[in-house]
Scaffold this active site. Sequence first.
Site, PDB file in Angstrom:
ATOM      1  N   GLU A 106       0.845  -1.213   0.000  1.00 39.89           N
ATOM      2  CA  GLU A 106       0.000   0.000   0.000  1.00 39.89           C
ATOM      3  C   GLU A 106       0.874   1.254   0.000  1.00 39.89           C
ATOM      4  O   GLU A 106       0.572   2.238  -0.680  1.00 39.89           O
ATOM      5  CB  GLU A 106      -0.933  -0.018   1.218  1.00 39.89           C
ATOM      6  N   GLU A 126      -3.468  -9.590   3.827  1.00 36.18           N
ATOM      7  CA  GLU A 126      -4.244  -9.290   5.030  1.00 36.18           C
ATOM      8  C   GLU A 126      -5.371 -10.274   5.300  1.00 36.18           C
ATOM      9  O   GLU A 126      -5.716 -10.546   6.450  1.00 36.18           O
ATOM     10  CB  GLU A 126      -4.842  -7.874   4.939  1.00 36.18           C
TER      11      GLU A 126
HETATM   12  N1  CAA Z   1       4.493  -7.481  11.928  1.00 36.90           N
HETATM   13  C1  CAA Z   1       5.174  -7.888  13.021  1.00 36.90           C
HETATM   14  N2  CAA Z   1       6.068  -8.895  13.029  1.00 36.90           N
HETATM   15  C2  CAA Z   1       6.276  -9.505  11.869  1.00 36.90           C
HETATM   16  C3  CAA Z   1       5.613  -9.135  10.682  1.00 36.90           C
HETATM   17  C4  CAA Z   1       4.688  -8.064  10.744  1.00 36.90           C
HETATM   18  N3  CAA Z   1       4.029  -7.628   9.651  1.00 36.90           N
HETATM   19  N4  CAA Z   1       6.036  -9.946   9.685  1.00 36.90           N
HETATM   20  C5  CAA Z   1       6.937 -10.773  10.216  1.00 36.90           C
HETATM   21  N5  CAA Z   1       7.087 -10.509  11.543  1.00 36.90           N
HETATM   22  C6  CAA Z   1       8.021 -11.147  12.480  1.00 36.90           C
HETATM   23  C7  CAA Z   1       7.692 -12.614  12.716  1.00 36.90           C
HETATM   24  O1  CAA Z   1       6.762 -12.759  13.756  1.00 36.90           O
HETATM   25  C8  CAA Z   1       9.047 -13.185  13.055  1.00 36.90           C
HETATM   26  O2  CAA Z   1       9.302 -12.850  14.403  1.00 36.90           O
HETATM   27  P1  CAA Z   1      10.180 -13.837  15.327  1.00 36.90           P
HETATM   28  O3  CAA Z   1      11.511 -13.950  14.638  1.00 36.90           O
HETATM   29  O4  CAA Z   1      10.211 -13.144  16.630  1.00 36.90           O
HETATM   30  O5  CAA Z   1       9.442 -15.125  15.347  1.00 36.90           O
HETATM   31  C9  CAA Z   1      10.000 -12.352  12.196  1.00 36.90           C
HETATM   32  O6  CAA Z   1       9.294 -11.175  11.857  1.00 36.90           O
HETATM   33  C10 CAA Z   1      10.424 -13.042  10.922  1.00 36.90           C
HETATM   34  O7  CAA Z   1       9.254 -13.454  10.208  1.00 36.90           O
HETATM   35  P2  CAA Z   1       9.206 -14.818   9.432  1.00 36.90           P
HETATM   36  O8  CAA Z   1       9.776 -15.889  10.281  1.00 36.90           O
HETATM   37  O9  CAA Z   1       7.823 -14.970   8.925  1.00 36.90           O
HETATM   38  O10 CAA Z   1      10.232 -14.508   8.252  1.00 36.90           O
HETATM   39  P3  CAA Z   1      10.252 -15.042   6.767  1.00 36.90           P
HETATM   40  O11 CAA Z   1      11.499 -14.555   6.169  1.00 36.90           O
HETATM   41  O12 CAA Z   1       9.947 -16.508   6.739  1.00 36.90           O
HETATM   42  O13 CAA Z   1       9.019 -14.315   6.034  1.00 36.90           O
HETATM   43  C11 CAA Z   1       7.635 -12.441   5.481  1.00 36.90           C
HETATM   44  C12 CAA Z   1       9.044 -12.933   5.860  1.00 36.90           C
HETATM   45  C13 CAA Z   1       7.265 -12.999   4.111  1.00 36.90           C
HETATM   46  C14 CAA Z   1       7.630 -10.952   5.454  1.00 36.90           C
HETATM   47  C15 CAA Z   1       6.620 -12.986   6.515  1.00 36.90           C
HETATM   48  O14 CAA Z   1       7.096 -12.641   7.796  1.00 36.90           O
HETATM   49  C16 CAA Z   1       5.225 -12.440   6.388  1.00 36.90           C
HETATM   50  O15 CAA Z   1       4.469 -12.916   5.568  1.00 36.90           O
HETATM   51  N6  CAA Z   1       4.883 -11.456   7.234  1.00 36.90           N
HETATM   52  C17 CAA Z   1       3.544 -10.923   7.312  1.00 36.90           C
HETATM   53  C18 CAA Z   1       3.190 -10.072   6.133  1.00 36.90           C
HETATM   54  C19 CAA Z   1       1.803  -9.529   6.295  1.00 36.90           C
HETATM   55  O16 CAA Z   1       0.843 -10.247   6.565  1.00 36.90           O
HETATM   56  N7  CAA Z   1       1.665  -8.217   6.113  1.00 36.90           N
HETATM   57  C20 CAA Z   1       0.411  -7.546   6.267  1.00 36.90           C
HETATM   58  C21 CAA Z   1       0.342  -6.947   7.625  1.00 36.90           C
HETATM   59  S1  CAA Z   1      -1.213  -6.231   7.941  1.00 36.90           S
HETATM   60  C22 CAA Z   1      -1.194  -4.736   7.144  1.00 36.90           C
HETATM   61  O17 CAA Z   1      -0.225  -4.355   6.550  1.00 36.90           O
HETATM   62  C23 CAA Z   1      -2.479  -3.988   7.353  1.00 36.90           C
HETATM   63  C24 CAA Z   1      -2.660  -2.746   6.647  1.00 36.90           C
HETATM   64  O18 CAA Z   1      -3.054  -2.744   5.508  1.00 36.90           O
HETATM   65  C25 CAA Z   1      -2.510  -1.468   7.336  1.00 36.90           C
END
Ligand code: CAA
Length: 701
Positions: A106, A126
């Site tokens: 976004e 999301e």
């Molecule tokens: N917020 C907070 N913590 C997050 C995060 C996020 N968006 N994404 C990842 N983390 C944290 C994980 O909990 C993990 O923490 P720990 O090491 O303490 O366990 C750490 O970051 C590493 O994450 P992964 O183990 O998942 O790392 P990866 O390399 O395997 O994957 C990634 C990376 C693809 C970014 C994956 O973490 C992911 O899919 N994250 C979520 C993405 C997501 O859903 N984003 C949307 C958020 S909601 C939003 O943005 C709403 C809006 O419109 C305003």
Amino acid sequence: MSMVGYEKHGSVAVLTVDNPPVNAMSPGVPKGICEGVARANAEDDVNAIVLIGAGRGFIAGADIRYFSLPWPDGEEKFADIIAAFEASPKPVVAAIHGHALGGGLETAMACHYRVIVPSARVGQPEVNLGFPPGAGGTQRLPRLAGVKVALDMIVSGRPLKAPKAAEAGIVDKVIEGDLLEGAVAFAAEKGTQDGPHQRARDIEIKLEDRSVFDAMRENIKRKARGMRAPYACIECVEAAVDLPFDEGVAREREIFEVCVASDESRAMRHVFFAERAARKIPGIGKDVKPRTIAKAGVLGAGTMGGGIAMNFANAGIPVTLVEQSQENLDRGMGVIERNYANTLAKGRLSQDAMDACMARITPTVSMEDLGDADIIIEAVFELMAVKKEVFAKLDAVAKPDAILTSNTSYLDVNEIADSIPGRAGNVLGTHFFSPANVMRLLEVVRTDNVSDENLVTTMAIGQAMRKLPIVTGVCHGFIGNRMLEGYFGEASIMIEEGARPLHIDTVMYEYGMAMGPLAVMDLAGLDIGWSKRKDAGGGVATEGRGAFVSNRLCEMGRFGQKTRRGFYVYEEGSRRPVPDPEVDQLTLDAAAHYGLEHREFNDQEILERCLYPLINIGADILHEGHALRASDIDLVYINGYGFPTWRGGPMHWAGTVGLNAVYEKVCAYHETLGFDHWKPSPLLKKLAEEGKTFEDYDKEQ
Ligand code: CAA
Ligand code: NAI
């Protein structure tokens, strides 16, 4: 220190988001970006701005923890960044590597331009957290990519790889070389052009055929059963088509806020963090590294062994598959080949990939061929004597440091390990779920003496197979099957008291389970339990409460779906369960046998009697230390037993009911019914009395 760096590269200001590990939009990031944009616009020698991420990716979206925490007062938010970009007279270019997800995409879409490296992915995941995008994603993406592509991405949550994103118009340029260098050159050039620069909000949406929305609703009907978020996503994209941009954004925000506050979203956020927590084993640090597994072995090419061998082959690891006879081996290899051919026919595998996988599997009837395997998984018959015999042979042929695992469903893996004491540190359990090449769950059974390194290596192998490995202790049935006994047990007991099988299954299906318990028993085969009861009774099946109907069905040769008759009848070629008066009569016979009277059941009692034993037994498993955390139990049920993700798993769901309410009912059912699975768990009692949830318990560990 600022979470966003500011540097000048010639005429271009580069803002670098630096919030490890994934550059989530935690407090401080929006502030840093807004300050950077203001500064760049104030500096005369700057004509363009690049926004880039430090480390492994661009921006992973909102900091998910803050959906359950208050955002600091006065701190800049997402909306401030977007407003700053759109108001910036100097062009802003998002430079994407790794990932631009959720709020990350976004943010990028609110920039004037986007450039990307070929390996990066962009997406709006999301929906997997139980809400639609909330910072204009559902309004800008359809404008950039077209309604159909945007709808697919937003409703499925699946990201697009860079080339596809470029093709769809989400990004302006794919940079083959160094991203920063390429982005700066791109921005510098745009900076020399007269404004105003392009803004996604100004693009006119074209949609000729509105039927895409209803088609999508129809399409997701089965997968999104019981869920709100996927439908909310569709409504938001519809708003993009129907409303002017700012009104569409307001509508999206309204829907987003309702969804974020829902039980569904809380459950799905719980699952997100649960999956990350499950990789961690308390007491084992990052210094314990997994060993390299270059070759594997699997013993037994039956239902499970074949699927397990495929998992190794799919992960690129050569595997030797051993059977006791050539005939069984050929049959097992035939099943493997057919499985691959089916995937090929569905277009999910290429002929080359299939050939490569088949070439990685070496069939043999000689156990000596396992001599070079780094890990060997045994999947032979479920009998302790057979398992011990096989492990004794493995002791003779396996490499001294080979990891040896058993796929047993119930047997004591410590006893198996102790049968070859010289190797006890190398023996553990790997409990795959059927079909083993499909199901994501893998219970990794931690024996008393297994070394940390072997445990970590086995977890890593599970991950390499794209499974979700969950550590469990050694107890009868480990986490999942042990709890299942209460669930199946209570369903079987209720039919003796007058609950109709279809009523029980409908209540559980409507709760969100993939199938009801009696339909699952028909699918798994009633003969498995019957044979166990016959073993326990020395040839005559034991007949405690809950066994009567099943025993009679098996005596009639009604083993479930495979014989097209079980608790239900199944028409030729159909999996639809049809109630059967013969079974109704058996339930009456059962009532007479146990001296019970049939009575009416209401939905609530069925729900409680199916689910509360899961929670009660789960609490015992946790209390005994056979699960590392309650959230692991949730993952086991979601990934192995068809429990709805959007309920968060049985332990999380218990918190939404209130542990006190659950505990009171467990006590009441124990009082009236008395079965072991109702014996109140001391941990459930303690948490209920303290007014806590299982999540509180996990946090305190
Ligand atoms: N917020 C907070 N913590 C997050 C995060 C996020 N968006 N994404 C990842 N983390 C944290 C994980 O909990 C993990 O923490 P720990 O090491 O303490 O366990 C750490 O970051 C590493 O994450 P992964 O183990 O998942 O790392 P990866 O390399 O395997 O994957 C990634 C990376 C693809 C970014 C994956 O973490 C992911 O899919 N994250 C979520 C993405 C997501 O859903 N984003 C949307 C958020 S909601 C939003 O943005 C709403 C809006 O419109 C305003
Ligand atoms: P299966 O009966 O389909 O296959 C077992 C295979 O092992 C047979 O082909 C048999 O010929 C072979 N075998 C027996 N002794 C052998 C030996 N000494 N050397 C080589 N091969 C030998 O059984 P299934 O269902 O695959 O179960 C295997 C194990 O997996 C059992 O411990 C079972 O409890 C467990 N399990 C089964 C699940 C299921 O849904 N079927 C699910 C999870 C675990």
